[in-house]
Design an enzyme around this catalytic site. Sequence first.
Site, short mmCIF file in Angstrom:
data_model
loop_
_atom_site.label_atom_id
_atom_site.label_comp_id
_atom_site.label_asym_id
_atom_site.label_seq_id
_atom_site.Cartn_x
_atom_site.Cartn_y
_atom_site.Cartn_z
N ASP A 100 0.85 -1.19 0.00
CA ASP A 100 0.00 0.00 0.00
C ASP A 100 0.89 1.25 0.00
O ASP A 100 1.77 1.36 -0.84
CB ASP A 100 -0.98 -0.05 1.19
CG ASP A 100 -2.09 0.96 1.09
OD1 ASP A 100 -3.08 0.71 0.39
OD2 ASP A 100 -1.96 2.03 1.71
N TYR A 207 -2.20 11.44 1.69
CA TYR A 207 -3.00 11.61 0.49
C TYR A 207 -3.07 13.07 0.06
O TYR A 207 -3.08 13.38 -1.14
CB TYR A 207 -4.41 11.06 0.73
CG TYR A 207 -4.42 9.56 0.88
CD1 TYR A 207 -4.50 8.73 -0.23
CD2 TYR A 207 -4.32 8.98 2.14
CE1 TYR A 207 -4.49 7.36 -0.10
CE2 TYR A 207 -4.31 7.60 2.28
CZ TYR A 207 -4.39 6.79 1.16
OH TYR A 207 -4.37 5.43 1.29
N HIS A 263 -6.40 -7.14 -1.63
CA HIS A 263 -5.39 -6.09 -1.42
C HIS A 263 -4.53 -6.38 -0.19
O HIS A 263 -3.37 -5.99 -0.14
CB HIS A 263 -6.12 -4.75 -1.24
CG HIS A 263 -5.21 -3.59 -1.01
ND1 HIS A 263 -4.47 -3.01 -2.02
CD2 HIS A 263 -4.93 -2.88 0.11
CE1 HIS A 263 -3.77 -1.99 -1.52
NE2 HIS A 263 -4.04 -1.90 -0.24
#
Length: 286
Positions: A100, A207, A263
């Site tokens: 990730d 982010y 994931h």
Amino acid sequence: MDTTHIYNGPIGLETRHTGPIDGEVVILLHGFPECWSTWRHQIPALAEAGYRVFVPNMRGYGQSSKPADVSDYHVDELIKDVDAIRRYAGVEKVHLVGHDWGAMVAWWYALNKPEQLASLSILNVPHPTVFLGTLRKSPMQMLKSWYVFYFQIPYLPELTLPVNKFFFFRDILKRTSNKGSYSDEDFRELQKHWSIPGAMRAMVNYYRSAMRSQPKSPNGDRIKTPTQILWGEHDLALTLDMARGSEKYLENGSLTTYPDATHWLAHDKPEEVSERLVTHFRSYPA
């Protein structure tokens, strides 16, 4: 397993480490919204195989430093944290593994500091060029990445994410991983980390930084380091095409996919991931 703070200037990284002192060094980087315990299955397996394993809580997570500025979470800054761990270990080359956000940092480290790597292992994150290119041209990928845009809103995400004991995080992890991949112990450890003051803002700032200032590699986008990409095909947010596209940027690499994994591959396939890592490390010794 011991815990120490390793410093990159004023940034302290709460880092767990184990394994023989003379073993080749492995650094394991977790992603969002997890912590060091992403790798709890792999840590003992790698140490038993003879590797000296370093597992930081990345900046903003756990008891690691939580700088205030969004710019402090740019990947150019994050790879300096990785290099601080390498220097602390006293070695020229390391085996770097990321999942990730940790994988995005690992990709960026390989693009900028290939001379410091013996090998690179990536779990379920595409090469940065592939990700940005897909995001720009694919409405479906943009839809799947809705949370990235939500996180750009000032203050609101860090206020809403803790609601109902971090229900959003717990629900996402349960719904998008294989049944039983996360234990009660996993969630207790994660909730403890999520509850640390300042953690939510720091986690979201990754982010925000990525959207405000997209990085450019001075060395192009080819990966020279021996690389393996491990990919669970049932990834809610990232498509298999992105994994295949990433393979094209590898000068010496491979892609292994798992049709029955998600994931959260290190949790879904713990033994398989450990075996793949050891095999890759032994193929490219430091």
